[in-house]
Write an enzyme that holds these catalytic residues in place. Structure first.
Site, PDB file in Angstrom:
ATOM      1  N   ASP A  32      18.578   9.493 -36.833  1.00 31.77           N
ATOM      2  CA  ASP A  32      18.033   9.933 -35.548  1.00 31.77           C
ATOM      3  C   ASP A  32      16.514  10.075 -35.675  1.00 31.77           C
ATOM      4  O   ASP A  32      16.014  10.610 -36.669  1.00 31.77           O
ATOM      5  CB  ASP A  32      18.670  11.275 -35.162  1.00 31.77           C
ATOM      6  CG  ASP A  32      18.469  11.612 -33.698  1.00 31.77           C
ATOM      7  OD1 ASP A  32      19.469  11.752 -32.983  1.00 31.77           O
ATOM      8  OD2 ASP A  32      17.304  11.743 -33.265  1.00 31.77           O
ATOM      9  N   ASN A  88      28.119  14.057 -27.177  1.00 38.10           N
ATOM     10  CA  ASN A  88      27.839  14.542 -25.825  1.00 38.10           C
ATOM     11  C   ASN A  88      28.248  13.509 -24.774  1.00 38.10           C
ATOM     12  O   ASN A  88      27.934  12.330 -24.914  1.00 38.10           O
ATOM     13  CB  ASN A  88      26.341  14.835 -25.680  1.00 38.10           C
ATOM     14  CG  ASN A  88      25.851  15.889 -26.666  1.00 38.10           C
ATOM     15  OD1 ASN A  88      26.565  16.843 -26.954  1.00 38.10           O
ATOM     16  ND2 ASN A  88      24.649  15.715 -27.192  1.00 38.10           N
ATOM     17  N   GLN A  95      23.896  14.769 -22.934  1.00 39.81           N
ATOM     18  CA  GLN A  95      23.753  13.341 -23.242  1.00 39.81           C
ATOM     19  C   GLN A  95      22.463  12.810 -22.614  1.00 39.81           C
ATOM     20  O   GLN A  95      22.212  13.041 -21.422  1.00 39.81           O
ATOM     21  CB  GLN A  95      24.954  12.551 -22.707  1.00 39.81           C
ATOM     22  CG  GLN A  95      24.922  11.081 -23.137  1.00 39.81           C
ATOM     23  CD  GLN A  95      26.177  10.299 -22.725  1.00 39.81           C
ATOM     24  OE1 GLN A  95      26.985  10.781 -21.926  1.00 39.81           O
ATOM     25  NE2 GLN A  95      26.319   9.107 -23.257  1.00 39.81           N
ATOM     26  N   HIS A 101      27.752   7.711 -28.665  1.00 40.67           N
ATOM     27  CA  HIS A 101      27.306   7.926 -30.048  1.00 40.67           C
ATOM     28  C   HIS A 101      27.810   9.267 -30.541  1.00 40.67           C
ATOM     29  O   HIS A 101      28.045  10.182 -29.759  1.00 40.67           O
ATOM     30  CB  HIS A 101      25.782   7.843 -30.180  1.00 40.67           C
ATOM     31  CG  HIS A 101      25.047   8.726 -29.225  1.00 40.67           C
ATOM     32  ND1 HIS A 101      24.850   8.380 -27.900  1.00 40.67           N
ATOM     33  CD2 HIS A 101      24.480   9.940 -29.391  1.00 40.67           C
ATOM     34  CE1 HIS A 101      24.183   9.348 -27.301  1.00 40.67           C
ATOM     35  NE2 HIS A 101      23.959  10.320 -28.175  1.00 40.67           N
ATOM     36  N   HIS A 103      26.851  12.318 -33.275  1.00 40.78           N
ATOM     37  CA  HIS A 103      25.818  12.883 -34.146  1.00 40.78           C
ATOM     38  C   HIS A 103      26.470  13.445 -35.397  1.00 40.78           C
ATOM     39  O   HIS A 103      27.450  14.197 -35.314  1.00 40.78           O
ATOM     40  CB  HIS A 103      25.119  14.072 -33.469  1.00 40.78           C
ATOM     41  CG  HIS A 103      24.365  13.741 -32.224  1.00 40.78           C
ATOM     42  ND1 HIS A 103      23.006  13.619 -32.202  1.00 40.78           N
ATOM     43  CD2 HIS A 103      24.783  13.539 -30.945  1.00 40.78           C
ATOM     44  CE1 HIS A 103      22.606  13.361 -30.967  1.00 40.78           C
ATOM     45  NE2 HIS A 103      23.664  13.306 -30.186  1.00 40.78           N
TER      46      HIS A 103
HETATM   47  P1  5GP Z   1      22.203  12.572 -26.926  1.00 40.98           P
HETATM   48  O1  5GP Z   1      21.268  13.642 -26.419  1.00 40.98           O
HETATM   49  O2  5GP Z   1      22.352  11.456 -25.927  1.00 40.98           O
HETATM   50  O3  5GP Z   1      23.517  13.073 -27.425  1.00 40.98           O
HETATM   51  O4  5GP Z   1      21.491  12.003 -28.224  1.00 40.98           O
HETATM   52  C1  5GP Z   1      20.519  11.013 -28.205  1.00 40.98           C
HETATM   53  C2  5GP Z   1      19.856  11.044 -29.559  1.00 40.98           C
HETATM   54  O5  5GP Z   1      19.246   9.802 -29.789  1.00 40.98           O
HETATM   55  C3  5GP Z   1      18.759  12.108 -29.703  1.00 40.98           C
HETATM   56  O6  5GP Z   1      19.071  12.950 -30.808  1.00 40.98           O
HETATM   57  C4  5GP Z   1      17.496  11.303 -29.926  1.00 40.98           C
HETATM   58  O7  5GP Z   1      16.631  11.922 -30.852  1.00 40.98           O
HETATM   59  C5  5GP Z   1      18.021   9.986 -30.436  1.00 40.98           C
HETATM   60  N1  5GP Z   1      17.232   8.807 -30.076  1.00 40.98           N
HETATM   61  C6  5GP Z   1      16.784   8.492 -28.837  1.00 40.98           C
HETATM   62  N2  5GP Z   1      16.153   7.299 -28.861  1.00 40.98           N
HETATM   63  C7  5GP Z   1      16.221   6.863 -30.147  1.00 40.98           C
HETATM   64  C8  5GP Z   1      15.763   5.668 -30.798  1.00 40.98           C
HETATM   65  O8  5GP Z   1      15.144   4.790 -30.207  1.00 40.98           O
HETATM   66  N3  5GP Z   1      16.038   5.553 -32.121  1.00 40.98           N
HETATM   67  C9  5GP Z   1      16.714   6.523 -32.822  1.00 40.98           C
HETATM   68  N4  5GP Z   1      16.934   6.291 -34.119  1.00 40.98           N
HETATM   69  N5  5GP Z   1      17.160   7.659 -32.242  1.00 40.98           N
HETATM   70  C10 5GP Z   1      16.912   7.808 -30.917  1.00 40.98           C
END
Ligand code: 5GP
Ligand code: ZN
Length: 137
Positions: A32, A88, A95, A101, A103
């Site tokens: 991440d 999420n 999300q 995805h 985590h």
């Molecule tokens: P969500 O909030 O949708 O459950 O998690 C999205 C996650 O993706 C966040 O923890 C954020 O830091 C990560 N993230 C967003 N864009 C990118 C990216 O371009 N590359 C990587 N490696 N992580 C990303």
């Protein structure tokens, strides 16, 4: 199948480079970019599904096997004290990227000041319990 304009489709399929910890035919596991803790990784299916509800059963099942594999390597390598697996669905649930995805968040003793995967416990009411049991009967 991939969705145009989905950044995780592009990352999962190698069109955008990423720090990849693990890859197989169906998944890519990356670091991440905004880690909650050292070792915070994301499990991405290569096929687009916006969330858990859209994910085919076979991939849903295999995602947990990949989680187990990668979490075990992180645990042994980082000597972390715990591991949260967070997934999420929907904006109110946190999300922000609408490609399924999971985590993997390694946890370290004393880290709860800056890593929070928690809630204030409520109380299960009889009314809610009956309603919820009724959904599955
Ligand atoms: P969500 O909030 O949708 O459950 O998690 C999205 C996650 O993706 C966040 O923890 C954020 O830091 C990560 N993230 C967003 N864009 C990118 C990216 O371009 N590359 C990587 N490696 N992580 C990303
Ligand atoms: Zn996608």
């Amino acid at each position: 199948m991939r969705a145009d304009d989905c950044i995780f489709c592009k990352i999962a399929n190698g069109e955008i480079p990423s720090a990849t910890l693990y890859e197989d035919e169906d998944f890519r596991v990356i670091l991440d970019l905004g880690p909650a803790s050292k070792g915070h990784a994301l499990i991405l299916p290569k096929e687009h599904a916006a969330n858990l509800y859209e994910l085919p059963d076979e991939l849903a099942a295999r995602a947990m096997v990949v989680a187990k594999k990668v979490a075990s390597v992180l645990k042994d390598g980082l000597k972390c004290d715990g591991m949260n697996i967070v997934q999420n669905n929907g904006e109110p649930a946190g999300q922000t990227v609408f490609h399924f995805h999971m985590h993997l968040i390694p946890r370290y003793k004393g880290d709860s000041e800056h890593v929070r995967v928690t809630w204030d416990p409520g109380k299960l009411t009889e009314e809610d319990k009956q309603e919820l049991l009724g959904l599955f009967s």
